[in-house]
Design an enzyme around this catalytic site. Sequence first.
Site, PDB file in Angstrom:
ATOM      1  N   SER A 141     -13.180   4.530   3.267  1.00  0.00           N
ATOM      2  CA  SER A 141     -14.405   4.004   2.663  1.00  0.00           C
ATOM      3  C   SER A 141     -15.211   3.257   3.721  1.00  0.00           C
ATOM      4  O   SER A 141     -14.678   2.864   4.773  1.00  0.00           O
ATOM      5  CB  SER A 141     -14.035   3.035   1.534  1.00  0.00           C
ATOM      6  OG  SER A 141     -15.150   2.305   1.067  1.00  0.00           O
ATOM      7  N   TYR A 154      -9.976  -4.287  -2.217  1.00  0.00           N
ATOM      8  CA  TYR A 154     -10.404  -2.930  -1.847  1.00  0.00           C
ATOM      9  C   TYR A 154     -10.599  -2.821  -0.335  1.00  0.00           C
ATOM     10  O   TYR A 154     -10.153  -1.850   0.292  1.00  0.00           O
ATOM     11  CB  TYR A 154     -11.695  -2.584  -2.587  1.00  0.00           C
ATOM     12  CG  TYR A 154     -12.029  -1.116  -2.556  1.00  0.00           C
ATOM     13  CD1 TYR A 154     -11.311  -0.213  -3.330  1.00  0.00           C
ATOM     14  CD2 TYR A 154     -13.057  -0.631  -1.757  1.00  0.00           C
ATOM     15  CE1 TYR A 154     -11.610   1.140  -3.300  1.00  0.00           C
ATOM     16  CE2 TYR A 154     -13.365   0.721  -1.726  1.00  0.00           C
ATOM     17  CZ  TYR A 154     -12.640   1.597  -2.506  1.00  0.00           C
ATOM     18  OH  TYR A 154     -12.936   2.945  -2.466  1.00  0.00           O
TER      19      TYR A 154
END
Length: 298
Positions: A141, A154
Amino acid sequence: MRARTSLEGKVAAVTGAARGVGELLARKLAARGAKIALIGLEPQELQRVSALLPTESGQWHADVTDVVAMERVAREVTERFGTVDIVVANAGVAQGGPFLDSDAHSWSRVVEVNLIGSAVTSRAFLPALLQSRGYLLQIASLAAITPAPMMSAYCASKSGVEAFAHCLRAEVGHRGVKVGVGYLSWTDTDMVRGADEDDVMRELRQRLPWPANRTYPLGPAVDRIVQGIERRSSHVYGQGWLRGMHAVRGYLPGIIAAVGQREMRRFEPRLAATRGARGGLVGAGGAADEKTRAERGA
């Protein structure tokens, strides 16, 4: 840039295949002739996706953090198709909000699914990939490149999977296995839509500098991932501008710290007023994970 290789007749295993990136990736790989092993937590959704595919496919219900289950899946996929050429470690969950307000179990679960689950997936399928001299793609990501407030679990997990994939590439490259890292910015999935249900998270994201402040369509991002798989690329960028982020990533923590403090100060009253309303996993995928854990008493 490597030439593309044909996916016709190749066998691809995709985790988190019930929805979002995983579902569309499975469909696009199948459209190029690949046979697909769908792996996830939602049997009915996996069956739905399987029914859409034009090539041979199968579905396996498994939690990517379960070592025994994933070893069984890898064995059964290999027995079913005879080989495994491509593995995409895509399964992931997310949680938003200040670290001190977060539910400890949900925070840990993000790291467990995203990081430990990727390692479990890789451990289970690497023997087959060594046999086929195949390709493993780890979906990371933008969160692996730059930190962000309200996303500590995250960011930590995606930074971890990026480092894990780089380490693994160095270990297995001489044996013919290629390892890639896929980077995505905010992309139109259930996870991102779920995060946007939190007003503060949505507004904080919208205040990011362009081009990180917008949500990108899923289709073009997955097309880029497919191209990366065809090229067995070390780095795959769902949005083209992410490639340039590597050149400036060393400066980003300081910038984010300065800007983040300002924005967190701005949002502090609203965060305090809604402190008890956040903390769990976001989106439909997060709900599926929480349901699975509740059913087995985890």
